[in-house]
Design a protein around this motif. Sequence first.
Motif, PDB file in Angstrom:
ATOM      1  N   ARG A 169       0.824  -1.312  -0.132  1.00 44.76           N
ATOM      2  CA  ARG A 169       0.180   0.009   0.024  1.00 44.76           C
ATOM      3  C   ARG A 169       0.997   1.380  -0.031  1.00 44.76           C
ATOM      4  O   ARG A 169       1.617   1.314   0.774  1.00 44.76           O
ATOM      5  CB  ARG A 169      -0.780   0.028   1.148  1.00 44.76           C
ATOM      6  N   VAL A 170       0.609   2.037  -1.138  1.00 43.82           N
ATOM      7  CA  VAL A 170       1.506   3.151  -1.042  1.00 43.82           C
ATOM      8  C   VAL A 170       0.744   4.287  -0.991  1.00 43.82           C
ATOM      9  O   VAL A 170      -0.410   4.748  -1.459  1.00 43.82           O
ATOM     10  CB  VAL A 170       2.286   3.255  -2.644  1.00 43.82           C
ATOM     11  N   LEU A 171       1.604   5.357  -0.232  1.00 49.00           N
ATOM     12  CA  LEU A 171       0.956   6.791  -0.300  1.00 49.00           C
ATOM     13  C   LEU A 171       1.488   7.982  -1.255  1.00 49.00           C
ATOM     14  O   LEU A 171       2.641   7.880  -1.460  1.00 49.00           O
ATOM     15  CB  LEU A 171       1.052   7.321   1.076  1.00 49.00           C
ATOM     16  N   VAL A 172       0.516   8.357  -2.125  1.00 50.21           N
ATOM     17  CA  VAL A 172       0.972   9.454  -3.134  1.00 50.21           C
ATOM     18  C   VAL A 172       0.564  10.901  -2.623  1.00 50.21           C
ATOM     19  O   VAL A 172      -0.769  11.136  -2.835  1.00 50.21           O
ATOM     20  CB  VAL A 172       0.617   9.023  -4.580  1.00 50.21           C
ATOM     21  N   THR A 173       1.412  11.588  -2.165  1.00 53.10           N
ATOM     22  CA  THR A 173       0.944  13.131  -1.956  1.00 53.10           C
ATOM     23  C   THR A 173       0.769  13.539  -3.061  1.00 53.10           C
ATOM     24  O   THR A 173       1.884  13.685  -4.105  1.00 53.10           O
ATOM     25  CB  THR A 173       1.989  13.468  -0.860  1.00 53.10           C
ATOM     26  N   GLY A 174      -0.220  14.767  -3.226  1.00 52.88           N
ATOM     27  CA  GLY A 174      -0.181  15.564  -4.447  1.00 52.88           C
ATOM     28  C   GLY A 174      -0.829  14.457  -5.498  1.00 52.88           C
ATOM     29  O   GLY A 174      -0.732  14.835  -6.938  1.00 52.88           O
ATOM     30  N   GLY A 175      -1.519  13.273  -5.177  1.00 53.04           N
ATOM     31  CA  GLY A 175      -1.753  12.398  -6.001  1.00 53.04           C
ATOM     32  C   GLY A 175      -3.183  12.817  -6.715  1.00 53.04           C
ATOM     33  O   GLY A 175      -3.600  12.249  -7.672  1.00 53.04           O
ATOM     34  N   ALA A 176      -3.656  13.895  -6.573  1.00 50.76           N
ATOM     35  CA  ALA A 176      -4.562  14.623  -7.402  1.00 50.76           C
ATOM     36  C   ALA A 176      -4.378  15.518  -8.583  1.00 50.76           C
ATOM     37  O   ALA A 176      -5.101  15.960  -9.298  1.00 50.76           O
ATOM     38  CB  ALA A 176      -5.834  15.147  -6.430  1.00 50.76           C
ATOM     39  N   GLY A 177      -2.853  15.740  -8.389  1.00 57.15           N
ATOM     40  CA  GLY A 177      -2.338  16.610  -9.515  1.00 57.15           C
ATOM     41  C   GLY A 177      -2.076  15.860 -10.876  1.00 57.15           C
ATOM     42  O   GLY A 177      -2.386  14.828 -10.942  1.00 57.15           O
ATOM     43  N   PHE A 217      -6.015  19.422  -2.670  1.00 59.97           N
ATOM     44  CA  PHE A 217      -6.788  20.121  -3.791  1.00 59.97           C
ATOM     45  C   PHE A 217      -6.532  21.626  -3.875  1.00 59.97           C
ATOM     46  O   PHE A 217      -7.287  22.384  -4.357  1.00 59.97           O
ATOM     47  CB  PHE A 217      -8.220  19.836  -3.420  1.00 59.97           C
ATOM     48  N   SER A 218      -5.402  21.818  -3.367  1.00 61.54           N
ATOM     49  CA  SER A 218      -5.040  23.479  -3.748  1.00 61.54           C
ATOM     50  C   SER A 218      -4.665  23.736  -5.135  1.00 61.54           C
ATOM     51  O   SER A 218      -5.010  24.709  -5.662  1.00 61.54           O
ATOM     52  CB  SER A 218      -3.832  23.661  -2.883  1.00 61.54           C
ATOM     53  N   GLY A 219      -4.277  22.601  -5.935  1.00 64.81           N
ATOM     54  CA  GLY A 219      -4.030  22.645  -7.168  1.00 64.81           C
ATOM     55  C   GLY A 219      -4.782  21.434  -8.287  1.00 64.81           C
ATOM     56  O   GLY A 219      -4.838  21.377  -9.236  1.00 64.81           O
ATOM     57  N   GLY A 220      -4.803  20.336  -7.375  1.00 55.73           N
ATOM     58  CA  GLY A 220      -5.352  19.046  -8.097  1.00 55.73           C
ATOM     59  C   GLY A 220      -6.736  19.070  -8.142  1.00 55.73           C
ATOM     60  O   GLY A 220      -7.492  20.112  -7.678  1.00 55.73           O
ATOM     61  N   ARG A 221      -7.034  18.256  -8.982  1.00 58.53           N
ATOM     62  CA  ARG A 221      -8.652  18.066  -9.307  1.00 58.53           C
ATOM     63  C   ARG A 221      -9.221  16.733  -9.058  1.00 58.53           C
ATOM     64  O   ARG A 221      -8.392  15.710  -9.227  1.00 58.53           O
ATOM     65  CB  ARG A 221      -8.884  18.423 -10.777  1.00 58.53           C
ATOM     66  N   ARG A 222     -10.556  16.515  -8.574  1.00 59.04           N
ATOM     67  CA  ARG A 222     -11.043  15.311  -8.003  1.00 59.04           C
ATOM     68  C   ARG A 222     -11.294  14.646  -9.425  1.00 59.04           C
ATOM     69  O   ARG A 222     -11.041  13.237  -9.291  1.00 59.04           O
ATOM     70  CB  ARG A 222     -12.444  15.737  -7.460  1.00 59.04           C
ATOM     71  N   GLU A 223     -11.293  15.070 -10.482  1.00 58.18           N
ATOM     72  CA  GLU A 223     -11.773  14.564 -11.754  1.00 58.18           C
ATOM     73  C   GLU A 223     -10.344  13.788 -12.071  1.00 58.18           C
ATOM     74  O   GLU A 223     -10.507  12.441 -12.800  1.00 58.18           O
ATOM     75  CB  GLU A 223     -11.843  15.431 -12.868  1.00 58.18           C
ATOM     76  N   LEU A 225      -8.882   8.130  -0.230  1.00 56.25           N
ATOM     77  CA  LEU A 225      -8.399   9.626  -0.355  1.00 56.25           C
ATOM     78  C   LEU A 225      -8.533  10.086   0.981  1.00 56.25           C
ATOM     79  O   LEU A 225      -9.159  10.003   1.845  1.00 56.25           O
ATOM     80  CB  LEU A 225      -9.349  10.194  -1.274  1.00 56.25           C
ATOM     81  N   VAL A 226      -7.120  10.514   1.542  1.00 52.88           N
ATOM     82  CA  VAL A 226      -7.140  11.442   2.596  1.00 52.88           C
ATOM     83  C   VAL A 226      -7.153  12.958   2.206  1.00 52.88           C
ATOM     84  O   VAL A 226      -5.920  13.405   1.631  1.00 52.88           O
ATOM     85  CB  VAL A 226      -6.118  11.045   3.469  1.00 52.88           C
ATOM     86  N   GLU A 227      -8.203  13.753   2.538  1.00 52.14           N
ATOM     87  CA  GLU A 227      -7.972  15.054   1.978  1.00 52.14           C
ATOM     88  C   GLU A 227      -7.262  15.833   3.285  1.00 52.14           C
ATOM     89  O   GLU A 227      -7.758  16.007   4.164  1.00 52.14           O
ATOM     90  CB  GLU A 227      -9.445  15.666   1.856  1.00 52.14           C
ATOM     91  N   GLY A 228      -6.065  16.405   2.975  1.00 51.51           N
ATOM     92  CA  GLY A 228      -5.507  17.130   3.909  1.00 51.51           C
ATOM     93  C   GLY A 228      -4.083  17.711   3.330  1.00 51.51           C
ATOM     94  O   GLY A 228      -3.791  17.770   2.132  1.00 51.51           O
ATOM     95  N   ASP A 229      -3.365  18.176   4.039  1.00 50.76           N
ATOM     96  CA  ASP A 229      -2.090  19.055   3.766  1.00 50.76           C
ATOM     97  C   ASP A 229      -0.878  18.497   4.454  1.00 50.76           C
ATOM     98  O   ASP A 229      -0.791  17.936   5.678  1.00 50.76           O
ATOM     99  CB  ASP A 229      -2.351  20.361   4.551  1.00 50.76           C
ATOM    100  N   VAL A 230       0.115  18.419   3.281  1.00 50.78           N
ATOM    101  CA  VAL A 230       1.162  17.486   3.772  1.00 50.78           C
ATOM    102  C   VAL A 230       2.071  18.375   4.914  1.00 50.78           C
ATOM    103  O   VAL A 230       2.911  17.840   5.586  1.00 50.78           O
ATOM    104  CB  VAL A 230       2.219  17.351   2.612  1.00 50.78           C
ATOM    105  N   ARG A 231       1.722  19.655   5.146  1.00 47.31           N
ATOM    106  CA  ARG A 231       2.241  20.448   6.286  1.00 47.31           C
ATOM    107  C   ARG A 231       1.775  20.251   7.710  1.00 47.31           C
ATOM    108  O   ARG A 231       2.206  20.911   8.577  1.00 47.31           O
ATOM    109  CB  ARG A 231       2.579  21.671   5.905  1.00 47.31           C
ATOM    110  N   VAL A 232       0.754  19.547   7.568  1.00 49.74           N
ATOM    111  CA  VAL A 232      -0.190  19.103   8.673  1.00 49.74           C
ATOM    112  C   VAL A 232       0.103  17.863   9.235  1.00 49.74           C
ATOM    113  O   VAL A 232      -0.171  16.853   8.462  1.00 49.74           O
ATOM    114  CB  VAL A 232      -1.549  19.473   8.627  1.00 49.74           C
ATOM    115  N   THR A 242       4.646  16.608  -4.122  1.00 47.62           N
ATOM    116  CA  THR A 242       3.926  18.024  -3.962  1.00 47.62           C
ATOM    117  C   THR A 242       4.803  19.382  -4.002  1.00 47.62           C
ATOM    118  O   THR A 242       4.355  20.471  -4.125  1.00 47.62           O
ATOM    119  CB  THR A 242       3.181  17.953  -2.687  1.00 47.62           C
ATOM    120  N   GLU A 243       5.976  19.085  -3.987  1.00 53.54           N
ATOM    121  CA  GLU A 243       6.899  20.319  -3.488  1.00 53.54           C
ATOM    122  C   GLU A 243       8.132  20.473  -4.616  1.00 53.54           C
ATOM    123  O   GLU A 243       8.663  19.752  -5.408  1.00 53.54           O
ATOM    124  CB  GLU A 243       7.713  19.758  -2.342  1.00 53.54           C
ATOM    125  N   LYS A 244       8.216  21.838  -4.996  1.00 51.62           N
ATOM    126  CA  LYS A 244       9.277  22.252  -5.776  1.00 51.62           C
ATOM    127  C   LYS A 244      10.263  22.974  -4.861  1.00 51.62           C
ATOM    128  O   LYS A 244       9.873  23.887  -4.182  1.00 51.62           O
ATOM    129  CB  LYS A 244       8.950  23.251  -6.911  1.00 51.62           C
TER     130      LYS A 244
END
Length: 93
Positions: free
Chosen positions: A4-12, A35-41, A54-61, A79-81
């Motif tokens: 089981r793998v976690l992808v942060t920014g997985g909606a991007g 979802f600051s930049g990603g889309r549910r679609e 799906l876990v809706e949340g912030d990687v900084r939290v 998620t990060e640059k």
Amino acid sequence: MVERVLVTGGAGFIGSHLVDGLVSGGFDVVVLDDFSGGRRENLSVHFGGSNFCLVEGDVRVKADVEKALDVVDAYLRVTEKRKGLYAMFTMSS
Ligand SMILES: NC(=O)c1ccc[n+]([C@@H]2O[C@H](COP(=O)([O-])OP(=O)(O)OC[C@H]3O[C@@H](n4cnc5c(N)ncnc54)[C@H](O)[C@@H]3O)[C@@H](O)[C@H]2O)c1
């Protein structure tokens, strides 16, 4: 073994393609995205699937990250640059 793998920014853009590939490869996938930049679609094909969460949340939290990490064996971070560098695909298990 990683199952089981976690992808942060997985909606991007990149993250959702990673999710597609991982699910196709037989992995269970958890996405953490605010979802600051990603889309549910981008993930709609996976909603309702037994191998997707799906876990809706912030990687900084901390609490959001802990909630997501609680159920995974590895994570992929897209998620990060950082300064001048695109440090995207960090894998840890
Ligand atoms: N798309 C490209 O061609 C490309 C090329 C080179 C580098 N990159 C880099 O790769 C990374 C991902 O690119 P992308 O095109 O997939 O971007 P994207 O904006 O489509 O995806 C980023 C995802 O991260 C999520 N996110 C942002 N901040 C978050 C936070 N604090 N907590 C949780 N989720 C958060 C967004 O909601 C979004 O779903 C970026 O750093 C980008 O600069 C992209």
